[in-house]
Write an enzyme that holds these catalytic residues in place. Structure first.
Site, PDB file in Angstrom:
ATOM      1  CE  LYS A  23      -1.761   1.505   4.048  1.00 48.09           C
ATOM      2  NZ  LYS A  23      -1.469   2.897   4.394  1.00 48.09           N
ATOM      3  CG  ASN A  24       2.262   2.616   3.546  1.00 48.15           C
ATOM      4  OD1 ASN A  24       1.097   2.910   3.242  1.00 48.15           O
ATOM      5  ND2 ASN A  24       2.644   2.370   4.774  1.00 48.15           N
ATOM      6  NE  ARG A  94      -0.979  12.838   8.239  1.00 50.43           N
ATOM      7  CZ  ARG A  94       0.241  13.031   7.772  1.00 50.43           C
ATOM      8  NH1 ARG A  94       0.781  12.147   6.996  1.00 50.43           N
ATOM      9  NH2 ARG A  94       0.892  14.112   8.094  1.00 50.43           N
ATOM     10  CB  CYS A 118      -7.090  24.065   9.196  1.00 50.87           C
ATOM     11  SG  CYS A 118      -8.779  24.497   9.544  1.00 50.87           S
ATOM     12  NE  ARG A 123       4.521  18.632  15.922  1.00 51.39           N
ATOM     13  CZ  ARG A 123       5.469  17.891  15.400  1.00 51.39           C
ATOM     14  NH1 ARG A 123       5.920  18.123  14.209  1.00 51.39           N
ATOM     15  NH2 ARG A 123       6.002  16.889  16.070  1.00 51.39           N
ATOM     16  CG  ASP A 126       6.683  20.813   9.952  1.00 51.78           C
ATOM     17  OD1 ASP A 126       6.152  19.690   9.810  1.00 51.78           O
ATOM     18  OD2 ASP A 126       7.581  21.034  10.762  1.00 51.78           O
ATOM     19  CG  ASP A 307       3.370   1.466   9.457  1.00 52.48           C
ATOM     20  OD1 ASP A 307       3.518   1.729   8.264  1.00 52.48           O
ATOM     21  OD2 ASP A 307       3.055   2.322  10.300  1.00 52.48           O
ATOM     22  NE  ARG A 399      -7.131   4.294   5.515  1.00 49.91           N
ATOM     23  CZ  ARG A 399      -6.633   5.437   5.961  1.00 49.91           C
ATOM     24  NH1 ARG A 399      -6.975   5.874   7.158  1.00 49.91           N
ATOM     25  NH2 ARG A 399      -5.792   6.137   5.246  1.00 49.91           N
TER      26      ARG A 399
HETATM   27  C1  EPZ Z   1       4.016   7.018   6.366  1.00 49.58           C
HETATM   28  O1  EPZ Z   1       3.200   8.031   6.933  1.00 49.58           O
HETATM   29  C2  EPZ Z   1       3.130   5.786   6.247  1.00 49.58           C
HETATM   30  N1  EPZ Z   1       2.002   6.075   5.369  1.00 49.58           N
HETATM   31  C3  EPZ Z   1       2.627   5.386   7.641  1.00 49.58           C
HETATM   32  O2  EPZ Z   1       1.912   4.168   7.478  1.00 49.58           O
HETATM   33  C4  EPZ Z   1       3.838   5.110   8.533  1.00 49.58           C
HETATM   34  O3  EPZ Z   1       3.383   4.814   9.831  1.00 49.58           O
HETATM   35  C5  EPZ Z   1       4.740   6.349   8.571  1.00 49.58           C
HETATM   36  O4  EPZ Z   1       5.128   6.699   7.219  1.00 49.58           O
HETATM   37  C6  EPZ Z   1       6.012   6.112   9.373  1.00 49.58           C
HETATM   38  O5  EPZ Z   1       6.717   5.023   8.848  1.00 49.58           O
HETATM   39  C7  EPZ Z   1       2.185   6.013   4.035  1.00 49.58           C
HETATM   40  O6  EPZ Z   1       3.275   5.749   3.545  1.00 49.58           O
HETATM   41  C8  EPZ Z   1       0.991   6.294   3.187  1.00 49.58           C
HETATM   42  P1  EPZ Z   1       5.956  10.507   8.433  1.00 49.58           P
HETATM   43  P2  EPZ Z   1       3.733   9.573   6.931  1.00 49.58           P
HETATM   44  O7  EPZ Z   1       5.831  11.731   7.594  1.00 49.58           O
HETATM   45  O8  EPZ Z   1       4.443   9.861   5.673  1.00 49.58           O
HETATM   46  C9  EPZ Z   1       5.928  13.858  11.780  1.00 49.58           C
HETATM   47  C10 EPZ Z   1       0.165   2.682   7.761  1.00 49.58           C
HETATM   48  O9  EPZ Z   1      -0.124   2.093   8.791  1.00 49.58           O
HETATM   49  N2  EPZ Z   1       5.976  14.814  10.662  1.00 49.58           N
HETATM   50  O10 EPZ Z   1       7.228   9.713   8.368  1.00 49.58           O
HETATM   51  O11 EPZ Z   1       2.601  10.439   7.308  1.00 49.58           O
HETATM   52  C11 EPZ Z   1       4.577  13.171  11.883  1.00 49.58           C
HETATM   53  O12 EPZ Z   1       3.691  13.962  12.651  1.00 49.58           O
HETATM   54  C12 EPZ Z   1       0.510   4.154   7.798  1.00 49.58           C
HETATM   55  O13 EPZ Z   1       0.263   2.162   6.623  1.00 49.58           O
HETATM   56  C13 EPZ Z   1       6.184  16.166  10.927  1.00 49.58           C
HETATM   57  O14 EPZ Z   1       6.326  16.570  12.076  1.00 49.58           O
HETATM   58  O15 EPZ Z   1       4.765   9.506   8.139  1.00 49.58           O
HETATM   59  C14 EPZ Z   1       4.910  11.864  12.569  1.00 49.58           C
HETATM   60  O16 EPZ Z   1       4.944  12.046  13.969  1.00 49.58           O
HETATM   61  C15 EPZ Z   1       0.173   4.752   9.138  1.00 49.58           C
HETATM   62  N3  EPZ Z   1       6.209  17.057   9.897  1.00 49.58           N
HETATM   63  C16 EPZ Z   1       6.324  11.539  12.077  1.00 49.58           C
HETATM   64  O17 EPZ Z   1       6.844  12.765  11.518  1.00 49.58           O
HETATM   65  C17 EPZ Z   1       6.051  16.666   8.584  1.00 49.58           C
HETATM   66  O18 EPZ Z   1       6.097  17.524   7.675  1.00 49.58           O
HETATM   67  C18 EPZ Z   1       6.372  10.468  11.008  1.00 49.58           C
HETATM   68  O19 EPZ Z   1       5.598  10.924   9.953  1.00 49.58           O
HETATM   69  C19 EPZ Z   1       5.837  15.283   8.329  1.00 49.58           C
HETATM   70  C20 EPZ Z   1       5.808  14.374   9.378  1.00 49.58           C
END
Ligand code: EPZ
Length: 422
Positions: A23-24, A94, A118, A123, A126, A307, A399
């Site tokens: 999926k990812n 998302r 929003c 955050r 960002d 995950d 999902r």
């Molecule tokens: C991806 O989400 C995956 N989703 C998630 O899988 C996975 O848990 C995650 O990466 C971590 O491995 C997809 O690939 C579609 P991140 P993503 O940006 O990209 C913070 C599942 O179960 N952050 O690495 O959203 C954020 O808040 C899903 O399949 C910022 O602060 O993850 C989080 O705490 C769930 N600012 C952390 O980083 C930003 O601009 C990790 O988020 C972006 C992220």
């Protein structure tokens, strides 16, 4: 009414589970088709709610999408005709935010709703936006929408504060046609990002350092639409490896690759589980009653995947002794705990660490999925426990797990999809 699984657990499960496409990896690769005109063909795309949601979003931007096989899609890009990704589509998932980088690369502008409204504030995206600015784009956030515009995209030197998966993917997709060279440091190294890069390189992009923490992207004028097959889903594979351990290794998992989940595998081996990988098939050997407790800390790849945290918790909760899991990626990823405790687990949370005291067995009851991976963990606990368990809100499970009840019935599970009042 919501969808639920009615599971009669305690049956002996045996056989082989085959994982579907990741999926990812599929989600960012599907958004990457926005970058270049042409007819894109994708294979091994899993049949999941998220994929359907994303295809609808691409159609709203002017793409023509067509399912041309059980796991194959044709996406015809004759140009982006709408530069706004509307809230009612983005709020469903998302990952829709991943259209921003490709739209920027294709049209030099995009307007995308903030994921989840929003209320989340700027955050969580960002890092995406900082990357776009590093390529010369102007970013504005108004009324819950992010607008980005660029006269032209110019290669830059970008260092991510945190190896965010989504930010890494969005910035790569924005950079592949930028003028000049972009260096991207402290990038996420999840295998799904490698798959996205391999896809972009197959289309003619110039990306060096794939799989390392640093990428060097040399912008090109034009990409060419190609045919591509998505990698297998390592998180689905890890989920089913946990299920096998719960059933003393009676289940093999097809499509698993050790190095995609190496930290997770080494933790299971520390518990006393033997796992052999031959020709893409994982064979598991263990006795649940002899397993040992462990301490786990989630981390960006190649660390222990967040995950796989919930699924591993459901296993550790049946292992004698005290285990602990520290969640370092998401601030609120222990929503499984109260549900597992309703099934008789003995877990308490101390700050960002779950302390898990092993119990003999679960007790059957009604539980509720809170998110994708917690839902899968509850399904597995329900398969293990004698008696009838109902897992509600299984749209979360749909999902990320293609035809999960069909696959589980194939190894002897008694699982039925029903509707319940909530
Ligand atoms: C991806 O989400 C995956 N989703 C998630 O899988 C996975 O848990 C995650 O990466 C971590 O491995 C997809 O690939 C579609 P991140 P993503 O940006 O990209 C913070 C599942 O179960 N952050 O690495 O959203 C954020 O808040 C899903 O399949 C910022 O602060 O993850 C989080 O705490 C769930 N600012 C952390 O980083 C930003 O601009 C990790 O988020 C972006 C992220």
């Amino acid at each position: 009414m919501v969808g639920a699984f009615k599971i009669k657990g305690g049956k002996e499960l045996k056989g082989t589970l085959e994982v579907s496409g990741a999926k990812n990896a599929a989600l960012p690769i599907i958004t990457a088709t926005l970058i270049e005109k042409g007819t894109h063909i994708l294979h091994n795309v899993p049949n999941l709610r998220d994929i359907v949601t994303l295809m609808k979003l691409l159609e709203s931007l002017g793409m023509e999408t067509e399912k041309i096989g059980p796991n194959s899609y044709k996406i015809v890009n004759n140009g982006i005709t709408n530069l706004v990704a509307e809230y009612d589509l983005v709020k469903k998932m998302r990952a829709s935010f991943l259209v921003m980088g490709p739209m920027l690369a294709h049209s030099k502008e995009a307007k995308v709703s903030l994921p989840g409204g929003c209320a989340i504030g700027s955050r969580p995206v960002d890092l995406h936006l900082k990357g776009f600015e590093g390529l010369g784009a102007k970013v504005e956030i108004t009324h819950g929408y992010v607008e980005v515009k660029a006269e032209k995209l110019v290669g830059g030197n970008i260092i991510l504060d945190f190896p965010s998966v989504g930010a890494t993917e969005n910035i790569i997709m924005a950079a592949v046609k930028a003028e000049g060279v972009t260096t991207l440091e402290n990038v996420a190294r999840e295998p799904e990002i490698d798959d996205l890069c391999f896809y972009l390189v197959a289309m003619g992009a110039k990306i060096e350092g794939i799989g390392s923490g640093k990428l060097v992207i040399t912008g090109v004028e034009k990409l060419t639409a190609v045919e591509y097959s998505i990698m297998p889903d390592r998180i689905e594979a890890g989920t089913y490896i946990v299920l096998s351990a719960m059933f003393n290794g009676a289940i093999k998992v097809k499509g698993a690759t050790r190095d995609h989940i190496a930290s997770f595998i080494s933790k299971l081996e520390e518990m006393g589980i033997k796992i052999e990988f031959n020709d893409g098939i994982a064979t598991i050997e263990c006795q649940l009653k002899d397993l040992k407790p462990v301490a786990i800390k989630t981390a960006p790849h190649p660390g222990f995947a967040t995950d796989l945290q919930a699924q591993t918790m459901a296993l550790l909760s049946l292992v004698e002794g005290t285990s602990e899991i520290k969640e370092t990626i998401f601030e609120n990823r222990f929503m499984l705990v109260p549900e597992l405790n309703r099934m008789g687990a003995n877990i308490h949370i101390d700050d960002h660490t779950a302390i898990i005291k092993g119990v003999e067995e679960y007790s059957s009851t009604e539980v509720m999925a809170s998110d994708l991976r917690a839902g899968a963990a509850l399904v597995m606990a329900a398969l293990k426990v004698k008696g009838e368990t109902t897992v509600t809100r299984i749209y979360h499970v749909d999902r990320g797990y293609e035809e999960i009840e069909k696959k589980l019935r194939g190894i002897g599970a008694d699982i039925e999809r029903i509707k319940v009042e909530m």
